[in-house]
Design an enzyme around this catalytic site. Structure first.
Site, PDB file in Angstrom:
ATOM      1  CG  HIS A  18      35.752  34.291  33.656  1.00 51.67           C
ATOM      2  ND1 HIS A  18      36.330  35.519  33.457  1.00 51.67           N
ATOM      3  CD2 HIS A  18      35.414  34.244  34.963  1.00 51.67           C
ATOM      4  CE1 HIS A  18      36.319  36.198  34.590  1.00 51.67           C
ATOM      5  NE2 HIS A  18      35.780  35.435  35.524  1.00 51.67           N
ATOM      6  CE  LYS A  42      31.094  41.926  43.469  1.00 46.28           C
ATOM      7  NZ  LYS A  42      32.235  41.081  43.359  1.00 46.28           N
ATOM      8  NE  ARG A  96      41.125  33.136  40.663  1.00 51.53           N
ATOM      9  CZ  ARG A  96      40.478  34.271  40.773  1.00 51.53           C
ATOM     10  NH1 ARG A  96      40.138  34.933  39.718  1.00 51.53           N
ATOM     11  NH2 ARG A  96      40.188  34.782  41.941  1.00 51.53           N
ATOM     12  CB  SER A 134      38.426  40.201  36.119  1.00 55.01           C
ATOM     13  OG  SER A 134      37.766  39.161  35.455  1.00 55.01           O
TER      14      SER A 134
END
Length: 164
Positions: A18, A42, A96, A134
């Protein structure tokens, strides 16, 4: 005219991936708004306030980035509404791997349908940070692994405190 870019995400927690995107964006835009998503569907490890504190410490305490050029906010609206609030027509997204692309491509298309003035800019983190997520960072710290290569000192402390 100041060019403002919105960088939305959960940042649960923030990683060097990030941070790479933020640093690269600082070279392209006058201001970056890091939007910490607080949508209720979430399952977050950290609540919104904790994530904002973690991001602020990582960016401004650990890395000493320019507070005048970065704003960290919580939001529970559409990203396009956050753009409107900060008078931005740019959404930043990090990529990514190829596996990210399909989801990000669809998301960019939906945002464009919601507001055809919005452009999504994709930035890649440096090669050594492209594998970081994460989710993996949380799993590694939970199993007492070393995450110093993945995130900042204050973020590591927050994670260790949470799992203590």
């Amino acid at each position: 005219m100041n060019k403002v870019a919105i960088y939305p995400g959960t940042f649960d927690p923030i990683t060097y991936g990030h941070i790479d995107v933020i640093k690269k964006a600082l070279k392209l835009f006058d201001k970056i708004v890091v939007g910490v998503s607080d949508v209720s569907n979430k399952n977050y490890l950290f609540n919104s306030e904790e994530r904002i504190n973690i991001v602020n410490k990582a960016l401004f305490k650990d890395l000493n980035l320019d507070k005048k050029k970065i704003t960290v906010v919580s939001f529970s609206s559409l990203t396009t509404d956050l753009c409107k609030k900060f008078k931005s027509n740019i959404i930043l997204r990090g990529l990514r791997a190829v596996s990210d692309f399909e989801y990000e491509f669809q998301l960019a298309g939906m945002n464009r349908k919601l507001n055809n003035n919005i452009e999504t800019i994709f930035l890649m983190s440096d090669v050594e940070n492209q594998i970081i997520s994460s989710r993996f960072v949380k799993e590694i710290v939970k199993l007492n692994g070393d995450i110093r290569k993945f995130t900042t000192k204050s973020t590591i402390k927050s994670l260790k405190d949470k799992y203590a």
